[in-house]
Scaffold this active site. Structure first.
Site, PDB file in Angstrom:
ATOM      1  N   GLY B   7      33.744  32.498 -51.910  1.00  0.00           N
ATOM      2  CA  GLY B   7      35.195  32.521 -52.062  1.00  0.00           C
ATOM      3  C   GLY B   7      35.880  31.821 -50.899  1.00  0.00           C
ATOM      4  N   GLY B   9      39.190  31.621 -50.412  1.00  0.00           N
ATOM      5  CA  GLY B   9      40.571  32.085 -50.228  1.00  0.00           C
ATOM      6  C   GLY B   9      40.752  32.640 -48.827  1.00  0.00           C
ATOM      7  N   ALA B 129      45.493  38.313 -43.580  1.00  0.00           N
ATOM      8  CA  ALA B 129      44.985  36.940 -43.468  1.00  0.00           C
ATOM      9  C   ALA B 129      45.715  36.074 -44.482  1.00  0.00           C
ATOM     10  CB  ALA B 129      43.484  36.909 -43.719  1.00  0.00           C
ATOM     11  N   LYS B 184      42.388  52.197 -50.897  1.00  0.00           N
ATOM     12  CA  LYS B 184      43.016  50.874 -50.999  1.00  0.00           C
ATOM     13  C   LYS B 184      43.792  50.764 -52.307  1.00  0.00           C
ATOM     14  CE  LYS B 184      43.567  46.550 -49.499  1.00  0.00           C
ATOM     15  NZ  LYS B 184      42.614  45.456 -49.447  1.00  0.00           N
ATOM     16  N   ASN B 188      47.678  49.753 -53.006  1.00  0.00           N
ATOM     17  CA  ASN B 188      47.991  48.616 -53.877  1.00  0.00           C
ATOM     18  C   ASN B 188      48.857  49.027 -55.056  1.00  0.00           C
ATOM     19  OD1 ASN B 188      46.678  46.552 -52.472  1.00  0.00           O
ATOM     20  ND2 ASN B 188      44.708  47.027 -53.401  1.00  0.00           N
ATOM     21  N   ASN B 192      52.270  47.056 -54.230  1.00  0.00           N
ATOM     22  CA  ASN B 192      52.250  45.709 -54.811  1.00  0.00           C
ATOM     23  C   ASN B 192      53.251  45.467 -55.943  1.00  0.00           C
ATOM     24  OD1 ASN B 192      50.299  45.280 -52.940  1.00  0.00           O
ATOM     25  ND2 ASN B 192      48.815  44.388 -54.345  1.00  0.00           N
ATOM     26  N   ASN B 202      57.100  44.159 -47.447  1.00  0.00           N
ATOM     27  CA  ASN B 202      56.618  45.545 -47.511  1.00  0.00           C
ATOM     28  C   ASN B 202      57.521  46.535 -46.764  1.00  0.00           C
ATOM     29  OD1 ASN B 202      54.595  44.355 -48.929  1.00  0.00           O
ATOM     30  ND2 ASN B 202      52.962  44.771 -47.455  1.00  0.00           N
ATOM     31  N   SER B 252      50.207  40.829 -51.570  1.00  0.00           N
ATOM     32  CA  SER B 252      49.443  39.763 -52.231  1.00  0.00           C
ATOM     33  C   SER B 252      49.964  39.521 -53.648  1.00  0.00           C
ATOM     34  CB  SER B 252      47.964  40.136 -52.273  1.00  0.00           C
ATOM     35  OG  SER B 252      47.800  41.354 -52.976  1.00  0.00           O
TER      36      SER B 252
END
Lengths: 303, 303
Positions: B7, B9, B129, B184, B188, B192, B202, B252
């Site tokens: 990946g 990303g 990140a 997590k 989310n 999200n 946020n 995200s």
């Protein structure tokens, strides 16, 4: 009596079709030269059930229409277009003219208060109407036409409204314009943002247990500002009834979102949010929906 | 020991940068030939605070990488890409390899259960990140790296994890992978969709009284399915803490929505909605948010 209908959208075309059958000398005033020419050339087509009616119509660009000659002006443009429209219209109005505003929400009230026109009425319509082209409107559901006096002598508007009242296009007068507008506002607040965000037709709000729950939550919040809070369950029945009657329809806000057009969010939820702020009332769900629709509108710019 | 990170990303680049400083022979496997060539040519740039590190990196297209040679494979692609990836990868895996899955949500569990690989771990990372280009990643916030054994002998993964644990990149082992993933998932689910729909960062969930109320409503619904419902207020504090720690970040899902990309809605809210359905629990707000994000994703097709 000369009547000018301003706005070439679904409501303007539908009213022009319905009122062209009355005694009035009707002119339909539209924004673009193209639509005015097409209407003058082809006439106006009203689709109703399996029938289709071809009606001759006088049409002009609003900018070029002799507004000063009108006895009654019916304003059907979306509320967010009123400022631009009246910047051009207001200097040409005279106090003896009569205006009927047909907007959703409440943000046209301030304009109506400040116009130097003696007689003003406010109307709401629950007929379903879809514009299929610049010259064709589809009557998708029978509803009512309700109005109330906002200011001026009642006799002028009463006379006009009596003339346009007929089987299939019933006209009802209400005593209190504020309660009249709230009845439409409440339905719009409840139904429009939820359907616009989730993309469902109005009837799905009744079929989905979860969406019905959200609908009730929005309704409860809106009723905190409603002028008749004691009639809560009666109004709840009305909201459910509208979902049922329009179950196969997309709400106007969903249609606007799907077409990447500006919505009426400011005059509907924006009005309610401002009112709540002034009264120090917190409306979490309505504020959330307001922010989500506003964000959606802004995203069109990046498309 | 040969390690392959799959990946290209933000997470893949960040882990490749961090793990290139370990004893492992790391290869970064990316989807496109362009990115593999750019990484091989220019190396990988890690921006961290005011510093910038240029790191040589071995990079290959995933399709062409000698996956069969890897001792440990870290999978960082989004969960919706797993099916396509493993259709190609699975025939080439051997049971002595070790896989660490780093996906959000829960929808990768079924895949992990059925893989003919003996040792599997599940990890989550709370480091911020952002991928700034095909060869550059920005470490926007220090977090943690937590993992749990999913199946197989613990000693292999323990050894790997001990090797990558270092100051600034702390690695923590958790006993229960289900509770690890839920911690997590809960954040989310709560953060999200609300931020994605309203377009706020946020931290705004804490600043707006109304959005904080909606956040709590979503949290209450999610806790109906949480494996440790008695720890509710403790988890609530964690959710608030994440909003505070990431207050300047876009979630995200908001980033995906803004870029008109597919979101992780299915593996986050979709998973929760399916679980609720199976347990006959009604989650109105979560269902509404799920439908709204799904509708938003579908609208990208008309852009």
């Amino acid at each position: 009596m000369k009547m000018m209908i301003i706005g070439g959208g679904a409501m303007g075309l539908f009213l022009a079709a319905k009122l062209s059958q009355s005694d009035f000398d009707v002119t339909l005033c539209v924004r673009t030269k193209e639509q005015a020419l097409a209407l003058s050339r082809e006439g106006l087509t009203l689709k109703d059930g399996s029938s289709s009616y071809q009606l001759p119509v006088k049409a002009k660009m609003t900018q070029e229409a002799p507004i000063e000659e009108a006895d009654i002006i019916i304003v059907t443009v979306k509320s967010y277009s009123l400022t631009t429209l009246f910047a051009h219209l207001e200097p040409r109005l005279t106090k003896h003219q009569t205006i009927l505003f047909m907007q959703n929400g409440m943000s046209h009230i301030e304009l109506a208060e400040n116009l130097a026109v003696e007689t003003i009425g406010l109307g709401i319509m629950s007929h379903g109407a879809m514009r299929e082209s610049e010259t064709m409107v589809h009557h998708t559901g029978t509803g009512t036409f309700r109005w109330a006096q906002f200011k001026g002598a009642p006799d002028i508007l009463d006379e006009v409204m009596n003339k346009i009242d007929r089987p299939g296009f019933e006209v009802y007068k209400e005593d209190d314009w504020y309660i009249l507008l709230w009845s439409k506002l409440l339905a719009n607040v409840c139904i429009n943002p939820i359907t616009a965000l989730t993309g469902v037709r109005n009837g799905e709000l009744l079929n989905s247990e979860e969406l019905l729950h959200i609908l009730r939550e929005v309704f409860e919040e809106a009723m905190k500002l409603h002028p008749l809070p004691d009639h809560k369950e009666e109004y709840w029945k009305q909201v459910l009834q509208i979902c049922e009657q329009t179950k196969n329809n997309q709400s106007s806000m969903l249609v606007d979102i799907r077409h990447h057009r500006q919505t009426e969010i400011e005059s509907i939820l924006g009005y309610v949010c401002n009112m709540a702020k002034a009264k120090h009332i917190t409306l979490p769900m309505i504020t959330f929906l307001y922010k989500a629709i506003t964000e959606r509108e802004q995203s069109f710019r990046s498309c």
